[in-house]
Design an enzyme around this catalytic site. Structure first.
Site, short mmCIF file in Angstrom:
data_model
loop_
_atom_site.label_atom_id
_atom_site.label_comp_id
_atom_site.label_asym_id
_atom_site.label_seq_id
_atom_site.Cartn_x
_atom_site.Cartn_y
_atom_site.Cartn_z
N LYS A 223 -45.13 -172.28 19.24
CA LYS A 223 -45.25 -171.07 20.48
C LYS A 223 -45.62 -171.13 21.43
O LYS A 223 -45.84 -172.11 22.01
CB LYS A 223 -46.32 -170.54 19.07
CG LYS A 223 -46.51 -170.60 18.29
CD LYS A 223 -45.19 -168.76 18.00
CE LYS A 223 -44.31 -168.68 16.59
NZ LYS A 223 -45.97 -167.90 16.09
N ARG A 257 -47.57 -173.49 9.15
CA ARG A 257 -46.55 -173.33 9.42
C ARG A 257 -45.31 -174.22 10.29
O ARG A 257 -45.92 -173.18 11.49
CB ARG A 257 -46.24 -172.44 9.09
CG ARG A 257 -44.14 -171.44 9.06
CD ARG A 257 -43.99 -170.45 9.47
NE ARG A 257 -43.00 -169.86 8.82
CZ ARG A 257 -42.50 -170.16 10.51
NH1 ARG A 257 -42.60 -169.99 10.83
NH2 ARG A 257 -40.76 -169.05 10.24
#
Length: 268
Positions: A223, A257
């Site tokens: 991210k 995830r």
């Protein structure tokens, strides 16, 4: 059902499950276009399973900041053949990453057993009925705004308290729509309408979400907040992802995830 067996494992807190990401998209933030064709996506999903993935999350619409929605027919064309082939060939536990009820229904018919809905049942009024009718698992994620605009100026008073209140309300709405609470998994939505400081606060206080009483899925993989902290592009965020995943697991995450399954499986 295989998912029920996995669900029992996470309910019992026996281990953290690793969910591998299969983006069948041209524009996802990290690997957009790499697995757009069905053959490439199936091969990638098979490789993730071989690397140790417990589940696969297959999506045909990017939710990166600034992204636009994909027409339902195009999303179906991208994901349904991939799910069908992977489930038949490998028996994989598959989640479909979608906000559209029709995509969810056809994905479940093709073999998916979980719906990963970043809108938390708000994007399509028919989604709750699909999940309730099929008895699929449902991941309810927090997002401030929508992908197109969510990173413009996210603001919170107490980010963790506000996310927890939202997830609790969404869980109650799911149950009111006929979904079993046993089917619900919560996701605080790292990177979805959050600043770097918000994301770090979520990681620091992740254990507080245990009060919600449901399994927690967290997706920090590659991210932007990791890239900002380390000043690195998406393809060089492996160590930062590993650190974030380790923090999530220590704080009680039931599912992580991730893109880099082989390495994150070792971390787990």
């Amino acid at each position: 059902m295989i998912w029920k067996a996995r669900h029992r494992e996470i309910e019992a807190g026996r281990r953290t499950l690793v969910m591998g990401i299969v983006n069948v998209t041209p524009d996802s933030f990290s690997d957009g276009g790499a697995f757009l064709g069905a053959d490439a996506a199936v091969a990638h999903g098979t490789a993730l399973l071989a690397a140790g993935a417990d589940l696969l999350d297959i999506g045909g619409e990017s939710s990166r900041p600034g992204s636009d929605p994909v027409p339902v027919e195009e999303e179906l064309r991208r994901v349904v053949p991939v799910i069908d082939r992977l489930v038949k060939a490998t028996g994989a536990v598959v989640s479909v990453d979608t906000t559209k009820a029709r995509v969810a229904a056809e994905a479940i018919a093709a073999g998916a057993v979980i719906v990963n809905d970043i809108s938390a049942l708000r994007g399509d009024p028919r989604m709750a009925d699909v999940v309730a009718h099929t008895k699929a698992g449902i991941v309810l994620m927090h997002m401030q705004g929508e992908p197109k605009t969510m990173q413009a100026a996210p603001k919170y008073g107490d980010v963790v308290a506000e996310i927890a209140a939202f997830l609790r309300e969404r869980g109650e709405a799911a149950v009111a729509a006929g979904i079993s609470m046993e089917a619900v998994v919560y996701d605080p939505g790292i990177g979805f309408g959050k600043t770097v400081d918000h994301n770090l606060e979520i990681l620091r206080r992740l254990s507080e979400f245990a009060a919600l009483g449901r399994p927690l899925l967290v997706g920090p993989s590659r991210k932007a907040f990791i890239g900002t902290i380390l000043n690195l592009p998406g393809e060089e965020r492996l160590e930062g992802t590993a650190a974030a995943v380790a923090a999530c697991i220590f704080a009680g995450a039931h599912i992580v995830r991730v893109h880099d399954v082989k390495y994150m499986k070792r971390v787990a």
